[in-house]
Design a protein around this motif. Sequence first.
Motif, PDB file in Angstrom:
ATOM      1  N   ARG A  78       0.835  -1.201   0.000  1.00 37.84           N
ATOM      2  CA  ARG A  78       0.000   0.000   0.000  1.00 37.84           C
ATOM      3  C   ARG A  78       0.875   1.259   0.000  1.00 37.84           C
ATOM      4  NH1 ARG A  78      -3.057  -0.725   4.439  1.00 37.84           N
ATOM      5  NH2 ARG A  78      -1.665   0.551   5.684  1.00 37.84           N
ATOM      6  N   ALA A  79       1.929   1.264   0.806  1.00 37.02           N
ATOM      7  CA  ALA A  79       2.823   2.419   0.853  1.00 37.02           C
ATOM      8  C   ALA A  79       3.517   2.625  -0.496  1.00 37.02           C
ATOM      9  CB  ALA A  79       3.859   2.239   1.958  1.00 37.02           C
ATOM     10  N   ALA A  80       3.914   1.549  -1.153  1.00 39.91           N
ATOM     11  CA  ALA A  80       4.574   1.658  -2.455  1.00 39.91           C
ATOM     12  C   ALA A  80       3.617   2.208  -3.509  1.00 39.91           C
ATOM     13  CB  ALA A  80       5.119   0.303  -2.889  1.00 39.91           C
ATOM     14  N   ALA A  86       8.746  10.705  -7.930  1.00 36.22           N
ATOM     15  CA  ALA A  86       9.989  11.181  -7.297  1.00 36.22           C
ATOM     16  C   ALA A  86      10.309  10.346  -6.057  1.00 36.22           C
ATOM     17  CB  ALA A  86       9.861  12.656  -6.927  1.00 36.22           C
ATOM     18  N   GLU A  87       9.296  10.015  -5.273  1.00 34.18           N
ATOM     19  CA  GLU A  87       9.515   9.186  -4.085  1.00 34.18           C
ATOM     20  C   GLU A  87       9.972   7.781  -4.479  1.00 34.18           C
ATOM     21  OE1 GLU A  87       6.303  11.010  -0.895  1.00 34.18           O
ATOM     22  OE2 GLU A  87       5.568   9.714  -2.511  1.00 34.18           O
ATOM     23  N   GLN A  88       9.404   7.250  -5.564  1.00 36.56           N
ATOM     24  CA  GLN A  88       9.823   5.935  -6.048  1.00 36.56           C
ATOM     25  C   GLN A  88      11.294   5.951  -6.446  1.00 36.56           C
ATOM     26  OE1 GLN A  88       7.196   4.904  -9.258  1.00 36.56           O
ATOM     27  NE2 GLN A  88       5.423   4.676  -7.922  1.00 36.56           N
ATOM     28  N   GLN A  89      11.718   7.023  -7.120  1.00 32.81           N
ATOM     29  CA  GLN A  89      13.110   7.128  -7.537  1.00 32.81           C
ATOM     30  C   GLN A  89      14.042   7.234  -6.323  1.00 32.81           C
ATOM     31  OE1 GLN A  89      13.974   6.519 -10.745  1.00 32.81           O
ATOM     32  NE2 GLN A  89      11.790   6.121 -10.808  1.00 32.81           N
ATOM     33  N   ARG A  90      13.643   8.012  -5.315  1.00 31.89           N
ATOM     34  CA  ARG A  90      14.440   8.108  -4.088  1.00 31.89           C
ATOM     35  C   ARG A  90      14.513   6.754  -3.385  1.00 31.89           C
ATOM     36  NH1 ARG A  90      12.041  13.150  -3.668  1.00 31.89           N
ATOM     37  NH2 ARG A  90      10.397  12.382  -2.316  1.00 31.89           N
TER      38      ARG A  90
END
Length: 129
Positions: A78-80, A86-90
Amino acid sequence: MTADREIQDEELLGIAQDPEQALRLRRSLRTIAGADSLDPDLRDMARSVLSGRVDIKDAVQDPRYTEAVFQRLHEMRRAAEEQSYAEQQRSKAQFGDWERREQAELDRARAERDAPVHGSGRGDRHARR
């Protein structure tokens, strides 16, 4: 059995397929046992297995523990799904950093596990003569 005892990798071979997988499993259990952010049931399971009080096969079949594992996996998914690009890349970059550190630590643990034991055996007796 004392509270200070920790199982060895070999004791996980009933569920792990090889010594490498057993090493990784024991390290994962240590991480879970010490993670205050995780469900208390997960931490309890990891500590019980590490101490030898609960066999790993019994732990993975215990409904209390399996429910805690599935709940954590659901939270992670769920968090993913809620992350921005941008958060995925970080997260990917952070995972890459973590993976490199973990690999270095695994290499160290393998070397320690596979190092010859010094101070005993025939070679030492003959060397003193």
